[in-house]
Structures are given as C-alpha cells and as structure tokens.
Design a protein around this motif. Structure first.
Motif, mmCIF file in Angstrom:
data_model
loop_
_atom_site.group_PDB
_atom_site.id
_atom_site.type_symbol
_atom_site.label_atom_id
_atom_site.label_comp_id
_atom_site.label_asym_id
_atom_site.label_seq_id
_atom_site.Cartn_x
_atom_site.Cartn_y
_atom_site.Cartn_z
ATOM 1 N N GLN A 120 73.379 13.284 78.969
ATOM 2 C CA GLN A 120 73.813 14.347 78.543
ATOM 3 C C GLN A 120 75.227 14.557 79.075
ATOM 4 O OE1 GLN A 120 70.632 17.238 79.051
ATOM 5 N NE2 GLN A 120 70.098 16.986 76.814
ATOM 6 N N ALA A 121 76.163 15.236 78.505
ATOM 7 C CA ALA A 121 77.490 15.786 79.294
ATOM 8 C C ALA A 121 78.203 16.822 78.656
ATOM 9 C CB ALA A 121 78.570 14.521 79.292
ATOM 10 N N VAL A 122 78.915 17.679 79.206
ATOM 11 C CA VAL A 122 79.881 18.289 78.592
ATOM 12 C C VAL A 122 81.065 17.455 77.986
ATOM 13 C CG1 VAL A 122 81.766 20.223 78.888
ATOM 14 C CG2 VAL A 122 79.354 20.432 79.789
ATOM 15 N N VAL A 123 81.820 17.853 76.850
ATOM 16 C CA VAL A 123 82.605 16.932 76.330
ATOM 17 C C VAL A 123 84.031 17.803 75.972
ATOM 18 C CG1 VAL A 123 83.666 15.768 74.315
ATOM 19 C CG2 VAL A 123 81.493 15.257 75.326
ATOM 20 N N PHE A 124 85.172 17.598 76.628
ATOM 21 C CA PHE A 124 86.425 18.201 76.257
ATOM 22 C C PHE A 124 87.315 17.200 75.489
ATOM 23 C CE2 PHE A 124 91.117 18.546 77.293
ATOM 24 C CZ PHE A 124 91.273 19.393 76.684
ATOM 25 N N ALA A 125 87.938 17.417 74.317
ATOM 26 C CA ALA A 125 88.722 16.772 73.461
ATOM 27 C C ALA A 125 89.571 17.156 72.779
ATOM 28 C CB ALA A 125 87.622 16.026 72.291
ATOM 29 N N GLY A 126 90.903 16.556 72.795
ATOM 30 C CA GLY A 126 92.106 17.212 72.273
ATOM 31 C C GLY A 126 92.722 16.417 71.051
ATOM 32 N N SER A 127 93.449 17.225 70.264
ATOM 33 C CA SER A 127 94.214 16.427 69.099
ATOM 34 C C SER A 127 93.206 15.904 68.108
ATOM 35 C CB SER A 127 94.957 15.589 69.528
ATOM 36 O OG SER A 127 96.011 16.177 70.434
ATOM 37 N N SER A 128 93.324 14.671 67.586
ATOM 38 C CA SER A 128 92.327 14.055 66.739
ATOM 39 C C SER A 128 91.154 13.766 67.599
ATOM 40 C CB SER A 128 93.014 12.781 66.006
ATOM 41 O OG SER A 128 93.684 11.851 67.336
ATOM 42 N N GLY A 129 91.376 13.456 68.843
ATOM 43 C CA GLY A 129 90.072 13.366 69.672
ATOM 44 C C GLY A 129 88.979 14.721 69.263
ATOM 45 N N ALA A 130 89.631 15.968 69.201
ATOM 46 C CA ALA A 130 88.728 17.112 68.758
ATOM 47 C C ALA A 130 88.030 16.818 67.492
ATOM 48 C CB ALA A 130 89.495 18.240 68.926
ATOM 49 N N ASN A 131 88.791 16.186 66.587
ATOM 50 C CA ASN A 131 88.022 15.942 65.224
ATOM 51 C C ASN A 131 86.868 15.010 65.385
ATOM 52 O OD1 ASN A 131 91.001 16.874 65.016
ATOM 53 N ND2 ASN A 131 90.364 16.695 62.633
ATOM 54 N N LEU A 132 87.291 13.879 66.196
ATOM 55 C CA LEU A 132 86.015 12.987 66.622
ATOM 56 C C LEU A 132 84.959 13.650 67.282
ATOM 57 C CD1 LEU A 132 85.083 10.117 66.617
ATOM 58 C CD2 LEU A 132 86.338 9.851 68.796
ATOM 59 N N ALA A 133 85.168 14.338 68.157
ATOM 60 C CA ALA A 133 84.192 15.198 69.127
ATOM 61 C C ALA A 133 83.259 15.975 68.236
ATOM 62 C CB ALA A 133 84.812 15.788 70.136
ATOM 63 N N LEU A 134 83.745 16.878 67.457
ATOM 64 C CA LEU A 134 83.185 17.506 66.130
ATOM 65 C C LEU A 134 82.299 16.724 65.399
ATOM 66 C CD1 LEU A 134 85.636 20.242 64.991
ATOM 67 C CD2 LEU A 134 83.587 20.573 66.155
ATOM 68 N N ARG A 135 82.730 15.618 64.905
ATOM 69 C CA ARG A 135 82.105 14.812 64.011
ATOM 70 C C ARG A 135 80.940 14.027 64.882
ATOM 71 N NH1 ARG A 135 85.721 11.820 59.208
ATOM 72 N NH2 ARG A 135 83.619 11.170 59.043
ATOM 73 N N ALA A 136 81.165 13.779 66.193
ATOM 74 C CA ALA A 136 80.122 13.338 67.019
ATOM 75 C C ALA A 136 78.910 14.360 67.283
ATOM 76 C CB ALA A 136 80.457 12.945 68.370
ATOM 77 N N ALA A 137 79.473 15.581 67.683
ATOM 78 C CA ALA A 137 78.600 16.769 67.919
ATOM 79 C C ALA A 137 77.572 16.938 66.684
ATOM 80 C CB ALA A 137 79.224 17.988 68.257
ATOM 81 N N VAL A 138 78.184 16.933 65.401
ATOM 82 C CA VAL A 138 77.239 17.265 64.314
ATOM 83 C C VAL A 138 76.314 16.120 63.990
ATOM 84 C CG1 VAL A 138 77.466 17.382 61.659
ATOM 85 C CG2 VAL A 138 78.917 18.829 63.051
ATOM 86 N N ALA A 139 76.675 14.874 64.192
ATOM 87 C CA ALA A 139 75.990 13.676 64.008
ATOM 88 C C ALA A 139 74.856 13.504 65.263
ATOM 89 C CB ALA A 139 76.949 12.537 64.217
ATOM 90 N N GLY A 140 74.800 14.540 66.193
ATOM 91 C CA GLY A 140 73.508 14.365 67.093
ATOM 92 C C GLY A 140 73.771 13.837 68.459
ATOM 93 N N THR A 141 74.982 13.637 68.806
ATOM 94 C CA THR A 141 75.510 13.174 70.049
ATOM 95 C C THR A 141 75.204 14.031 71.146
ATOM 96 O OG1 THR A 141 77.254 11.902 69.074
ATOM 97 C CG2 THR A 141 77.384 12.286 71.584
#
Length: 258
Positions: free
Chosen positions: A85-106
């Motif tokens: 488990q971890a906190v995630v910080f993501a920027g730019s298109s990486g933020a889009n990826l992080a949101l998709r990962a979050a919704v997918a259950g990461t």
C-alpha cells in the motif's frame, strides 16, 4: 536502480529513498524518474520515496504492444515493493494514469494529483484523430515532429514556445521518449473528466494546481477535485505546470503522514 517484474513480464526500474511511510511518485509525458530529482530530497527525510521509470523509458523495459492495464500493473508492482500500500503523487498525464489505476482497485491509500490532462467544457479539444496523427508521425520515423504535435495539439503550446523548447537542453530527451507519447495519449482517454467512474472512489484525494499555470490546466484540476467525493483542490505558488519544489514537498509530506 532496483528492478521489479510487472505482471506481463516487463522489467520496471525503481528506486527507494528515505524512511517512513511510502509514497510513490508518478511522472507524466516525455520524462522518466529523474523529473523528481529536486523533489525527492524534500520528502525523503519524512517518507520512503519510490520513483520509477514508466515502461519504455529510462532503465525500464517495454512490451511489443501497449495497454493502459499494463501500466496500471506496473504501478501496482512498485506499490507491492513498497509493502503493498502507498500514497501516490502523480502529475500531468501521469495523474490521468493514477486516476485510472485508483478506480481499477490499485492499493493506493491516498492520492495526490497535479494538473491532470483533461479538457473541460469551454476549452479547445484535441483533434478527433489526435492519436492516429501521432502514430503516423512516429511510424514515419519523425519523433521530433511527434513531440511538436503533442505539445501543440494537446498541451496548447504556441509555435514560438515550441521553437524555444526545441532549442532547450531537454529536447533530446523529448525526442528519445517520443515513442511513449501514444501511451500518455491512451491514459487520457477522451480527455474528459470521468465523473461517473470517480463517483464511487472514496479514498482521500488532493488535486493541486499552480497559480501561474494555463487556464485549461487550472480548470482541469478544479473539475477533477469536484468529481472526487473525498477530494479537494489546492492552488500553490509556482509557474506554468510547476509548483515550487519546497512548497510541494511540504504539502506532500503533510498529506502522506497525517
């Protein structure tokens, strides 16, 4: 750098620096983990900072075909290295990826985002054939032209600003990583904030923007924060698409440790 093997067999290079609760930093287009070189020392005295090269960049491997799901698995592989488990910080298109990962259950415990690449209503949208045009330029062996196209049609740079970037010290890196721009395009989807998908996401989420960024990036940050049930927005001092490093570090440490 250390190595972890993602689910599809691709090797992902990462580093872990510091002590304390884990936070994974996820970059956007063009760059690898070195984009965080100045930020890591601000966070590492308080957290264990995980940085990694997204597939196709730096010391990480790649696969013959790309899917967003594979990139989500890469992020989970790094989180697993951080203890699961971890906190995630993501920027730019990486933020889009992080949101998709979050919704997918990461297994993200808290999510911090910096100016995701969404185009909200009232701002020009990328061309309908944006992805196809980008692929065609790369297939023709024109990585510089592909980088210019991405900056013009998605990021909104003027010809003058693109020329300035071309003459800057990072342009060689832009061209070297241009083959990954379709990856960043894919994670952005239709470039609209996925309001329905985010409606059920209850993990604490902080969405940041600079006080001197583009209007479309500011609007995207505000709309993303509004779409997250447990999200809130925060504007911080900085320049275009960049927050002052010391301030960003303090905010992320506070977010990750409380």
């Amino acid at each position: 750098m250390r190595k972890v093997v993602s689910r599809d067999g691709t090797t992902i290079a990462y580093d872990a620096i510091g002590e304390g609760p884990p936070i994974v930093l996820l970059n956007g287009s063009f760059r690898d983990h070195t984009i965080f070189d100045a930020l890591v020392p601000e966070i590492a005295p308080h957290c264990t900072v995980y940085v990694y090269d997204r597939r196709g960049r730096g010391e990480s491997g790649d696969a013959p075909t790309y899917t967003v799901d594979r990139e989500i698995e890469d992020l989970q592989a790094v989180i697993d290295e951080a203890g699961g488990q971890a906190v995630v910080f993501a920027g730019s298109s990486g933020a889009n990826l992080a949101l998709r990962a979050a919704v997918a259950g990461t297994t993200i415990t808290k999510l911090a985002l910096h100016e995701p690449y969404f185009r909200v209503e009232g701002f020009p949208q990328p061309p309908a054939d944006f992805a196809q045009q980008l692929d065609a330029l790369l297939a023709a062996g024109r990585p510089g032209a592909a980088a210019e196209y991405f900056l013009a049609e998605l990021v909104g740079f003027s010809p003058e600003l693109i020329a300035e970037w071309r003459n800057g010290p990072l342009w060689a890196t832009n061209e070297a990583n241009a083959h990954t721009l379709p990856y960043d395009t894919a994670v952005c989807g239709d470039f609209k904030v996925p309001v329905q998908a985010l409606a059920g996401y209850r993990t604490p989420a902080l969405v940041l923007n600079s006080d001197n960024t583009s209007d479309w990036l500011r609007a995207a940050a505000v709309a993303t924060a509004k779409a997250l049930p447990s999200g809130w927005g925060l504007q911080l001092p900085g320049s275009w698409h960049r927050i002052q490093t010391d301030i960003l570090g303090r905010v992320l440490v506070g977010f990750a440790t409380t």
